[in-house]
Write an enzyme that holds these catalytic residues in place. Sequence first.
Site, PDB file in Angstrom:
ATOM      1  N   TRP A 109       0.882  -1.175   0.000  1.00  0.00           N
ATOM      2  CA  TRP A 109       0.000   0.000   0.000  1.00  0.00           C
ATOM      3  C   TRP A 109       0.917   1.222   0.000  1.00  0.00           C
ATOM      4  O   TRP A 109       1.615   1.466   1.000  1.00  0.00           O
ATOM      5  CB  TRP A 109      -0.886  -0.029   1.239  1.00  0.00           C
TER       6      TRP A 109
ATOM      7  N   SER B 234       0.990   4.283   0.824  1.00  0.00           N
ATOM      8  CA  SER B 234       0.128   5.119   1.666  1.00  0.00           C
ATOM      9  C   SER B 234       0.521   6.592   1.611  1.00  0.00           C
ATOM     10  O   SER B 234       1.696   6.937   1.762  1.00  0.00           O
ATOM     11  CB  SER B 234       0.278   4.603   3.107  1.00  0.00           C
TER      12      SER B 234
ATOM     13  N   ASP C  50      -0.130  15.168   5.644  1.00  0.00           N
ATOM     14  CA  ASP C  50      -0.812  14.374   4.621  1.00  0.00           C
ATOM     15  C   ASP C  50      -1.993  15.198   4.111  1.00  0.00           C
ATOM     16  O   ASP C  50      -3.148  14.919   4.429  1.00  0.00           O
ATOM     17  CB  ASP C  50      -1.276  13.055   5.275  1.00  0.00           C
TER      18      ASP C  50
END
Length: 332
Positions: free
Chosen positions: A40, A42, A54
């Site tokens: 993943w 991410s 993020d």
Amino acid sequence: MTKAGRLRELFNRPGIIRIVGAHNGLTAMLVEEAGFEGIWASSLEVSSSHLVPDANILTMRDYLNTAIEMNDAVSVPVVVDVDQGYGNCNNVTRMVRKFEAAGIAGVVMEDNPFPKQNSLLERKRELVSIEEFVGKIIAGKRAQQTRDFMLFARVEALIAGYGIREALRRARAYVKAGADGILIHSKRRDPSEVIEFVDAWNENVPLVIVPTKYPSLTEVRVKTFPKIKMVIYANHVIRTVVGAVRQTLREMSETGGIETISPKLVTVNQLFDLQGTFKMTREEEMILSKAEEIVRSIDAERGQLAVLPSYIAGADLALGARAQTPRVLFDG
Ligand code: SPV
Ligand code: MG
């Protein structure tokens, strides 16, 4: 087989697929080494590793470069967290072309606005309209060049507090638009709303979950819900890195040196091995001995004093210490 083909194959066979968040080539390789089925990529891991929020601070190119680095490091499929696709449907078109061309197996796109905020952050949020997100899925599916590349739609309705009905309404519209799977995200500390969603799900498209906030939903329990096909352990690698590095540095500082910590760490030779250094050296020696063989055979044919041509001398320098200077060979 392409990695997208491999991912499709995983979706077609029995059992759950477990993919784990990573943030660079090394951590992606460690995820594969541990036996998980995929990586993943991410946004939380990658942005944390760059030490920025993020929140679409990094660009699509930053995420693409990192995804390529991870993909190069592993043989399992990489599924990339592409946030909301980095803009509107036009950005999504380019995003899918770029990630697919880079050999990425699939992407997960969420119905958050641009710029996004991390779903686990306690903040009020609004999602984009269903129409807007449906348009983005249509754009993404139209853009893909191969049959196998997978585009997952991530429903943030539970995160935003819109409720199960709206979550289901959105998910059904996203499937109609062509999504290959639905990631239903939740930040509740118990899995009840996710389970409610799963129970009500009657489309023939697999579900994906991210149990970060409800870890009690272990794999044994997940397997009792056959509609859940993929589980994402999203951020446990970067959280481990932060904790482990801090612990080492604390011990080095407190003990005044590296004597106590050194025996506890991975050895430098193990690092060389992980990097592929020994494999590289073996290949280098094989190439050099082949080069020498060619030169020997040419000289044997000519049967005379020969000076290594300059391009071979150059190759020697590039190949390392074995032959740093042009050599004069005397044959017969
Ligand atoms: C990520 O890993 O970046 C995700 C999952 O998107 S979450 O952080 O839970 O939103
Ligand atoms: Mg993310």
